[in-house]
Design a protein around this motif. Structure first.
Motif, PDB file in Angstrom:
ATOM      1  N   UNK A  17       0.855  -1.202  -0.110  1.00 16.75           N
ATOM      2  CA  UNK A  17       0.208   0.232  -0.026  1.00 16.75           C
ATOM      3  C   UNK A  17       0.705   1.008   0.074  1.00 16.75           C
ATOM      4  N   UNK A  18       1.986   1.247  -0.003  1.00 18.84           N
ATOM      5  CA  UNK A  18       2.881   2.010   0.307  1.00 18.84           C
ATOM      6  C   UNK A  18       3.623   2.711  -1.240  1.00 18.84           C
ATOM      7  N   UNK A  19       4.052   4.352  -1.469  1.00 20.14           N
ATOM      8  CA  UNK A  19       4.552   4.770  -2.671  1.00 20.14           C
ATOM      9  C   UNK A  19       5.640   3.705  -3.111  1.00 20.14           C
ATOM     10  N   UNK A  20       5.273   3.356  -4.589  1.00 28.34           N
ATOM     11  CA  UNK A  20       6.189   2.594  -4.969  1.00 28.34           C
ATOM     12  C   UNK A  20       7.718   4.161  -5.697  1.00 28.34           C
ATOM     13  N   UNK A  21       7.379   5.235  -4.594  1.00 30.13           N
ATOM     14  CA  UNK A  21       8.693   6.381  -5.246  1.00 30.13           C
ATOM     15  C   UNK A  21       9.340   6.170  -3.015  1.00 30.13           C
TER      16      UNK A  21
END
Length: 112
Positions: A17-21
């Motif tokens: 669920x975390x950002x790819x970046x």
């Protein structure tokens, strides 16, 4: 160190669920032994999934000594060293875009 694995390989995936970046890892691994080799170096490999070949590929690695001599703040180079402490603090590690080392002995300072 001698490139021996003192524990088990500990793969981890980021929180999906975390950002790819800015991936959130939430990763923790503990080593518990009666005695430690003061030359112990953590080698962290970074892998990625290649969609074109459907295979896992090595993106790079980082290396960090787990112990240092408190007077010199350098990694011990002898297994018989008795004057060492756990390296503590927060660190930004350089990532080397190549295969991890295979020559012995290997120390984190070998990469500098």
């Amino acid at each position: 160190s001698d490139l021996e694995n003192p524990g088990v390989d500990a793969p981890d995936l980021p929180d999906m669920g975390s950002s790819v970046y800015f991936p959130v890892m939430g990763f923790r691994h503990e080593l518990r032994f009666p005695m430690f080799n003061p030359t112990l170096t953590a080698i962290i490999t970074i892998q990625t999934f290649d969609k074109e070949t459907n295979s896992v590929r090595l993106a790079g690695y980082a290396a960090m000594p787990l112990f240092v001599n408190p007077q010199t703040n350098t990694q011990p180079t002898s297994k018989t060293e008795t004057n060492f402490v756990l390296l503590d603090g927060a660190y930004q590690l350089p990532i080397y875009c190549q295969m991890p080392p295979t020559e012995k002995p290997f120390y984190a300072s070998s990469m500098q």
